[in-house]
Every structure is written in structure tokens, then in C-alpha cells.
Write a protein that holds these residues in place. Structure first.
Motif, PDB file in Angstrom:
ATOM      1  N   ASP A 185       0.803  -1.205  -0.053  1.00  0.00           N
ATOM      2  CA  ASP A 185      -0.007  -0.048  -0.002  1.00  0.00           C
ATOM      3  C   ASP A 185       0.768   1.414  -0.191  1.00  0.00           C
ATOM      4  OD1 ASP A 185      -2.632   0.656  -0.237  1.00  0.00           O
ATOM      5  OD2 ASP A 185      -2.525   1.426   1.885  1.00  0.00           O
ATOM      6  N   GLY A 186       1.921   1.298  -0.782  1.00  0.00           N
ATOM      7  CA  GLY A 186       2.689   2.394  -1.029  1.00  0.00           C
ATOM      8  C   GLY A 186       3.853   2.570   0.013  1.00  0.00           C
ATOM      9  N   ILE A 187       3.989   1.644   0.959  1.00  0.00           N
ATOM     10  CA  ILE A 187       5.081   1.882   1.905  1.00  0.00           C
ATOM     11  C   ILE A 187       6.280   1.958   1.296  1.00  0.00           C
ATOM     12  CG2 ILE A 187       6.267   0.892   4.124  1.00  0.00           C
ATOM     13  CD1 ILE A 187       3.363  -0.108   4.993  1.00  0.00           C
ATOM     14  N   VAL A 188       7.090   3.062   1.322  1.00  0.00           N
ATOM     15  CA  VAL A 188       8.325   2.957   0.828  1.00  0.00           C
ATOM     16  C   VAL A 188       9.435   2.717   2.038  1.00  0.00           C
ATOM     17  CG1 VAL A 188      10.277   4.419  -0.210  1.00  0.00           C
ATOM     18  CG2 VAL A 188       7.675   4.749  -0.766  1.00  0.00           C
ATOM     19  N   GLY A 189      10.624   1.861   1.755  1.00  0.00           N
ATOM     20  CA  GLY A 189      11.489   1.428   2.685  1.00  0.00           C
ATOM     21  C   GLY A 189      12.071   0.056   2.341  1.00  0.00           C
ATOM     22  N   GLN A 190      13.323   0.201   2.353  1.00  0.00           N
ATOM     23  CA  GLN A 190      14.280  -1.148   2.195  1.00  0.00           C
ATOM     24  C   GLN A 190      15.260  -1.173   3.376  1.00  0.00           C
ATOM     25  OE1 GLN A 190      13.665  -3.356  -1.115  1.00  0.00           O
ATOM     26  NE2 GLN A 190      11.902  -2.621  -0.377  1.00  0.00           N
ATOM     27  N   SER A 191      15.337  -0.398   4.221  1.00  0.00           N
ATOM     28  CA  SER A 191      16.448  -0.565   5.329  1.00  0.00           C
ATOM     29  C   SER A 191      16.026  -1.742   5.877  1.00  0.00           C
ATOM     30  CB  SER A 191      16.298   0.622   6.138  1.00  0.00           C
ATOM     31  OG  SER A 191      14.971   0.858   6.604  1.00  0.00           O
ATOM     32  N   ARG A 192      17.054  -2.302   6.887  1.00  0.00           N
ATOM     33  CA  ARG A 192      16.968  -3.764   7.682  1.00  0.00           C
ATOM     34  C   ARG A 192      15.623  -3.363   8.500  1.00  0.00           C
ATOM     35  NH1 ARG A 192      19.198  -7.520   5.316  1.00  0.00           N
ATOM     36  NH2 ARG A 192      19.969  -6.476   3.508  1.00  0.00           N
ATOM     37  N   PRO A 193      15.738  -2.397   9.483  1.00  0.00           N
ATOM     38  CA  PRO A 193      14.370  -2.239  10.331  1.00  0.00           C
ATOM     39  C   PRO A 193      13.126  -2.268   9.568  1.00  0.00           C
ATOM     40  CG  PRO A 193      16.086  -0.464  10.742  1.00  0.00           C
ATOM     41  CD  PRO A 193      16.435  -1.114   9.387  1.00  0.00           C
ATOM     42  N   MET A 194      13.123  -1.483   8.276  1.00  0.00           N
ATOM     43  CA  MET A 194      11.794  -1.481   7.615  1.00  0.00           C
ATOM     44  C   MET A 194      11.449  -2.885   7.067  1.00  0.00           C
ATOM     45  SD  MET A 194       9.784   0.670   7.964  1.00  0.00           S
ATOM     46  CE  MET A 194       8.350   1.002   7.256  1.00  0.00           C
ATOM     47  N   LEU A 195      12.445  -3.492   6.509  1.00  0.00           N
ATOM     48  CA  LEU A 195      12.247  -4.824   6.002  1.00  0.00           C
ATOM     49  C   LEU A 195      11.775  -5.715   6.971  1.00  0.00           C
ATOM     50  CD1 LEU A 195      15.130  -5.754   3.750  1.00  0.00           C
ATOM     51  CD2 LEU A 195      13.174  -5.068   3.043  1.00  0.00           C
ATOM     52  N   THR A 196      11.939  -5.536   8.424  1.00  0.00           N
ATOM     53  CA  THR A 196      11.461  -6.312   9.619  1.00  0.00           C
ATOM     54  C   THR A 196      10.109  -5.769   9.617  1.00  0.00           C
ATOM     55  OG1 THR A 196      13.657  -6.210  10.703  1.00  0.00           O
ATOM     56  CG2 THR A 196      11.744  -6.873  12.130  1.00  0.00           C
ATOM     57  N   VAL A 197       9.813  -4.697   9.564  1.00  0.00           N
ATOM     58  CA  VAL A 197       8.270  -4.098   9.658  1.00  0.00           C
ATOM     59  C   VAL A 197       7.564  -4.860   8.637  1.00  0.00           C
ATOM     60  CG1 VAL A 197       6.785  -2.371   9.554  1.00  0.00           C
ATOM     61  CG2 VAL A 197       8.716  -2.059  10.989  1.00  0.00           C
ATOM     62  N   LEU A 198       8.026  -4.852   7.352  1.00  0.00           N
ATOM     63  CA  LEU A 198       7.156  -5.463   6.182  1.00  0.00           C
ATOM     64  C   LEU A 198       6.965  -6.992   6.613  1.00  0.00           C
ATOM     65  CD1 LEU A 198       8.642  -3.644   3.381  1.00  0.00           C
ATOM     66  CD2 LEU A 198       6.886  -2.882   4.526  1.00  0.00           C
ATOM     67  N   ASP A 199       8.030  -7.709   7.129  1.00  0.00           N
ATOM     68  CA  ASP A 199       8.092  -9.060   7.295  1.00  0.00           C
ATOM     69  C   ASP A 199       6.727  -9.296   8.188  1.00  0.00           C
ATOM     70  OD1 ASP A 199       9.984  -9.985   5.816  1.00  0.00           O
ATOM     71  OD2 ASP A 199      11.597  -9.915   7.189  1.00  0.00           O
TER      72      ASP A 199
END
Ligand SMILES: Nc1ncnc2c1ncn2[C@@H]1O[C@H](COP(=O)(O)OP(=O)(O)OP(=O)(O)O)[C@@H](O)[C@H]1O
Length: 640
Positions: free
Chosen positions: A330-344
């Protein structure tokens, strides 16, 4: 009857607890005075919950016992007379199901236990559901009969949320090492992986073909699953040259090896590596062991093949995306490690009906995350109703949430449908839940427990089917301590927390977010702006971002409106005190402590080494320290 073990070395307190618990209908299986006594009693009596004092006689304390209980998936509640600072932090890291502070009231003890049982049951239920989902997905992958790399990529991608890794290596080797295949997947984005077959491994590590063959043939076997943290990871690298070159190349700090097939003719193993130290534990081994059959059968076809097939697979170094599942959050931008954890976490929790609590500073994207969870859930065809608990006047919240009948109170001229009913079949997002008045917290608790609401002036409860997602930027634990937030509601919501890092903790995302907002606002305001200069980006990376993503978004909007050039050359950053300004001491300024100086030194060396810890040119080598020592120093000094 629920069984509780008390672990308490003050016998008076132990017996007092036993009396209370027995008369409340619990069976007390024993009172242990030390960790060893407790472990024996747990094995014999199998209690449902352990109530344990943190301070115990002997070398091991309650926190040591708690770690063992976490590995066994057992519920426990801490009991202590003094709970502060480092001890509290350490205790929290063991993920207890509750805390009781001495002296305690009987009622508080019983409520805490009640909540602990509920939470444990819920977290078990939620992890059971997640595990079933994973098992099902892996079975589907097993039946996939396309290309092997694509198949393994799907496995890697699916397993990531359960056993996190930066690199997953599949080792397939026959008994006399005439054929060894190692296929690695390096995570480079949410569902983007770079594949490293033999040739790629040669390219990135710079070793030659013969050396790699030698390394392959001397790969140590392992009879059972094993994880390697801290010194053990260094030891692994000393024993296993393949691990060493992989760890040195990508700065890995911990690993977990899981053999799925190993007999006289073949060795097939999953090897997980992580850049974070201490990533793996017994819970991962336990999960993988429960999935052993399916994980093994995925590679069953390769068993015969690796004995006959001498050709290494031709693999691509291009990043691969698992086909037919390029996810949009849904348009969440972010590929940093902490953000990848949120996406997981979003990916894992979306399909389930569990309540979710989103925590994070203001403007970090909590609402965005809530929307994404709803959009990816089975409820996406039904409404998502957003309620900001802070913006509603206290006297209207109840009728807003639950609705009212005509004439329910003065001014209720018409019947009103509440937000919960509006969200029927869908999701309700309760933003700023920390602002909810305490009497309404009780009513919300009831909704969570009974799945029913009562309209103001209504004739009885109405059943509802609504998923609850709540968010707050407040420290709910502090709110509880100060009596503003109910403990039982907190624990019921805390079943699945998602913590969104501040923008300061994920500066790697700033360029992508900036470009995202530039393209959005230049379209919106019909301006021909195509990018931003490296100097302007550097300025932005150096700023402290007290207002997080929202502040960045507004800044880009203003900059686009004012910009006269097609490339943004300068952004007008407000003069917030940056945390990265000059480190020159001011006249009369406080002298730094030795620890602060050491911290600054390590940070500087890390910067110069581009954050790399291990390997030649890494910070550990520059400082002349073993990587694990540097790692523990960083941990002690709070360097992430
Ligand atoms: N990762 C992201 N990618 C793209 N846009 C984002 C991201 N995170 C936040 N935003 C944007 O930033 C703004 C603030 O986000 P949002 O309202 O979700 O934050 P919040 O944490 O709910 O804030 P508050 O605590 O003030 O309610 C929104 O316009 C949102 O679209």
C-alpha cells in the motif's frame, strides 16, 4: 485446573503465594528455591505457568531461568521487589507474560495471572496459525516443478519472516564430495534476493576454483541443527572455510545450520546467516524441526540428481523476485533493515485475524502500516474505519465508537451507528489508543473478549465481527505505571506488536522516500522536477528528523512548490538541533567520559569502514580487536 510452579527463595513469600493461588482455584505444583530445582520440578510436574522471583540464591537468577522457559515456549510471570534500569531492560528482553511488583495486592496478582494465561494461549494460537500457514505454503512449493533456483528462492522468501536471515545457503553434497552444490540467496530488498551459485561465489569472494573445490570437499558435517552466536560464530568460521569467506564478505555475525537430509550418501543442509549477532535460538531450531519433513521433501528430487549431475547450475546474478508475488504494501516505501522487519511482520500478520498494536513516534507511518495490513487481509473488500481517539471529545467517544439509540441522552435526536458497526466484516483502526479514557478502555476490553458491543441506550449486546488494529506514540508501559492505561487491555492488545523505527534509525530509507515524495508532489503540482542533487541529499541524511516521515513529506512538498529548477539543489531544513553537529567541545562544556570517548572512536572507525565489522579492512581489524570483542563493546555502548 491450571498448574503453577512458584520459584521463590523467601519461604514466607512462597507460602503466602501458595495460599492465595490455591484458594483462587489454581494447583500449585511446588515451591522451588533455585533455578536447578525449578527445572527438575518443571520436567516432573509440567506446570502451565511459572511465577518466578528475579533474585534467587545461587549463581543463576530468575532471568536465566526465564530464558530457558522462553525456549520451551512456557508462560512465566516475574515477581520482584525492585525493578529498575538495566535489570528491568534485561527482564523485558525475555518477553515475560507479566510482572508483579512486591508488595502486591491479591487482586493484582490474580489479574496478572489471568492475563498471562490469556496472552500465552493467544500467542500460542497465533504462532500455531502462522506455522500452519507456513507449512501449507512450503507444501505448495514442494509441488512446484519448475527451475530449482526459482523453487529454492520461493522457500527462502517464505521462511524469511519465521527464521530471519540475510543469507540463506543451501548445501547439497554427496558422500565423496564429487558433487557439491551451494546455492545462496542474499537478501537485498523485501522480496528481492541475489542468487549466488558457484560462479558468483568465486566472483564476489575472489577465491579460485580449486580453492573453492577444496573448501567444498572439507565441509564439516553436522549431525543435528546448531546455531552459532558470539564466540561460537567465530569458532564456526575457524572450522568451516566456506562460512568464513561468506561471513567475511558480507559481515555476518551469527548463523544457524539445519541439516534436512544426511545419510551415508548425501548431505543436504539449510544454512542461515545474519548480520546481527545473537539472531538464532532454540525457538528457530524447534520451528524448523517441526517443519523437517516438508523442508526435506522440497529437496528430495535433488538427492539422486546431485550424485549423477556434475554440471554446476547456470545461475544469474540479477536480483530475483519470486514470480507472481511482487507485493505492494500500500505504498510503503522502505528497504532499510529495520523497515524490512516491519514489512515481514505485516506480511505475517495480515492474513490472520489477530489484533495488532502498532507502536512508533508520531509521523513514522503507523496509519500507513494499519492500512497495509487491512489491504493485505481477507477483510480488504470490507471497510477500514479509522478513529482518532485523541481528536474526539471525551463525552462523545462512546457514542462514536458504539453508536446510540434515538433519545439515549439529551441531544441524541437520531439513532446513530457507531464506528464498530460501520467496520462490520472489516477492520477498525484505533489511532492514539493511549488517549482513550479509562472507562472506555474497560468497554473496549469487552469488545476484544466477547466480540460484542452495546449501543448507548440500546437493549442489549450486539455481536460484531471486526478486527482491531490499535496504534500509539505513547509509552504504554509508563501509562500503565501511572494508572492511565489498563494492564489487561495492554496485554490483550500486545499479542502482536509492530514497532516502527523512527526515521533517524533508518536513514538508509531517506533517498527512496525523498524520490517518492518528489515524484508524487511534482505530479500533484504539475511541476517538471525530476530529482535532487547529491549535496541536498547529503544535507538531509545529516538532519535529525524529529518529525519523521511526515516532516520529510512536508519539507519536500514545500520545496517542490518553491523550486524553480528541474533538480532540487537545496532543501530548507529547519534549524532543529541536529544530533550530528560538531563534536568540538564548547568552552566550559562537560568533559566526556571514557565510555563516551570510546563510543565516538568506534563510531568514527565504523564510518571509515562503511559499517563493516569483520574481514580485511573491517573495523575490528583496524582496531586490532577480534570481531566478537568489538561486537560486545558496541552492544555495551549502545552502538547499533
Ligand atoms: N514508509 C512510508 N512510505 C511512504 N510514505 C510514508 C511512509 N511512512 C509514512 N509515510 C507518509 O508520512 C505521513 C505520516 O504517516 P502516518 O500518518 O501513517 O504516521 P503516523 O505514525 O500514523 O502519525 P501519527 O502518530 O501522527 O498519527 C503520511 O502522509 C504517510 O503517507
Amino acid at each position: 485446573m491450571k498448574k503453577i510452579l512458584i520459584v521463590e527463595d523467601e519461604s514466607l513469600v512462597g507460602h503466602h503465594l501458595k495460599l492465595i493461588l490455591t484458594s483462587a482455584g489454581y494447583k500449585v505444583t511446588g515451591i522451588s528455591e533455585s533455578v536447578n530445582e525449578a527445572l527438575t520440578s518443571i520436567d516432573e510436574q509440567k506446570p502451565d505457568l511459572v511465577l518466578l522471583d528475579i533474585h534467587l540464591k545461587g549463581v543463576s537468577n530468575g532471568i536465566d531461568l526465564a530464558r530457558k522457559l522462553t525456549e520451551r515456549n512456557m508462560a512465566f510471570v516475574y515477581l520482584t521487589a525492585n525493578f529498575q534500569g538495566a535489570l528491568l531492560e534485561e527482564a523485558k528482553s525475555t518477553m515475560p507474560f507479566g510482572f508483579i511488583v512486591k508488595p502486591f495486592r491479591e487482586d493484582d496478582l490474580l489479574t496478572t495471572l489471568d492475563v498471562a494465561f490469556y496472552r500465552h494461549q493467544n500467542s500460542l494460537e497465533s504462532s500455531r496459525q502462522q506455522e500452519m500457514e507456513l507449512n501449507q505454503k512450503l507444501k505448495e512449493i514442494r509441488n512446484y516443478d519448475g527451475d530449482r533456483v526459482q523453487k529454492l528462492l520461493r522457500v527462502a522468501d517464505k521462511i524469511q519472516a519465521y527464521v530471519p536471515f540475510d543469507y540463506l545457503n543451501f548445501i547439497l553434497k554427496n558422500a565423496n564430495s564429487t558433487t557439491v552444490t551451494s546455492i545462496g540467496f542474499l537478501r537485498i530488498g523485501f522480496d528481492e534476493y541475489q542468487v549466488l551459485g558457484e560462479q558468483e561465489l568465486l566472483n564476489v569472494t575472489g577465491i579460485d576454483h580449486i580453492s573453492l573445490k577444496n573448501i567444498y570437499s572439507s565441509l564439516p558435517t553436522l549431525n543435528r541443527a546448531k546455531y552459532f552466536n558470539d564466540e561460537e560464530f567465530d569458532h564456526l568460521c575457524n572450522q568451516n572455510s566456506l562460512s568464513k569467506i561468506i561471513a567475511d564478505t558480507y559481515d555476518f555475525e551469527s548463523a544457524l545450520f539445519f541439516p534436512v537430509l544426511q545419510d551415508n550418501s548425501v548431505l543436504i543442509r539449510y544454512e542461515f546467516y545474519s548480520r546481527k549477532g545473537n539472531t538464532y535460538g532454540q525457538q528457530h531450531v524447534a520451528l524448523l524441526s517441526r517443519l523437517l519433513n516438508v523442508l526435506g521433501s522440497i529437496l528430495e528430487n535433488d538427492r539422486q540428481k546431485i550424485i549423477t549431475d556434475h554440471q554446476p547450475s547456470v545461475l544469474s546474478t540479477e536480483p530475483l523476485l519470486p514470480k507472481e508475488r511482487i507485493r505492494d504494501f500500500d505504498g510503503i516505501v522502505g528497504q532499510s533493515r529495520p523497515m524490512l522487519t516491519v514489512l515481514d511482520h505485516i506480511d505475517t500478520i495480515s492474513p490472520l485475524d489477530t489484533s495488532v498494536l502498532i507502536l512508533g513516534e508520531s509521523g513514522t507511518g503507523k496509519e500507513r502500516v494499519a492500512k497495509s495490513i487491512h489491504a493485505l487481509s481477507g477483510r480488504s473488500g470490507k471497510p477500514l474505519v479509522v478513529v482518532n481517539c485523541a481528536s474526539l471529545p471525551a463525552n462523545l467517544i462512546e457514542s462514536e465508537l458504539f453508536g446510540h439509540e434515538k433519545g439515549a441522552f439529551t441531544g441524541a435526536l437520531e439513532k446513530r451507528t457507531g464506528k464498530f458497526e460501520m467496520a462490520s466484516g472489516g477492520t477498525i483502526f484505533l489511532d492514539e489508543i493511549g488517549e482513550l479514557p479509562i472507562d472506555l478502555q474497560v468497554k473496549l476490553l469487552r469488545v476484544l473478549q466477547e466480540q460484542e458491543i452495546e449501543r448507548l441506550g440500546g437493549r442489549g449486546p450486539i455481536k460484531i465481527d471486526v478486527r482491531i488494529i490499535a496504534a500509539t506514540n505513547r509509552d504504554l508501559e509508563k501509562e500503565m505505571e501511572e494508572g492511565r492505561f489498563r494492564l489487561d487491555l495492554y496485554y490483550r492488545l500486545f499479542v502482536f506488536p509492530i514497532i516502527i523505527p523512527s526515521l533517524r534509525e533508518r536513514i538508509d530509507d531517506i533517498p527512496a522516500l525523498t524520490n517518492h515524495f518528489i515524484s508524487y508532489f511534482s505530479k500533484k503540482y504539475k511541476k517538471q522536477i525530476s530529482g535532487i542533487s547529491p549535496e541536498a541529499i547529503a544535507q538531509m541524511l545529516d538532519y535529525a528528523w524529529p518529525g519523521n516521515v511526515r516532516e520529510l513529506e512536508h519539507l519536500i512538498e514545500r520545496t517542490i512548490l518553491l523550486s524553480k529548477t528541474s533538480i532540487i539543489e537545496q532543501v530548507l531544513l529547519p534549524k532543529h538541533p541536529s544530533d550530528k553537529t560538531s563534536s568540538e567541545p564548547q568552552a566550559g562544556a562537560r568533559m566526556k567520559t571514557i565510555d563516551e570517548n570510546e563510543r565516538d572512536y568506534i563510531i568514527n572507525v565504523l564510518k571509515n569502514c562503511n559499517g563493516r565489522i569483520r574481514g580485511a579492512g573491517g573495523a575490528a581489524a583496524v582496531m586490532g580487536l577480534p570481531p566478537t570483542t568489538l561486537h560486545s563493546k558496541m552492544k555495551r555502548l549502545g552502538i547499533k
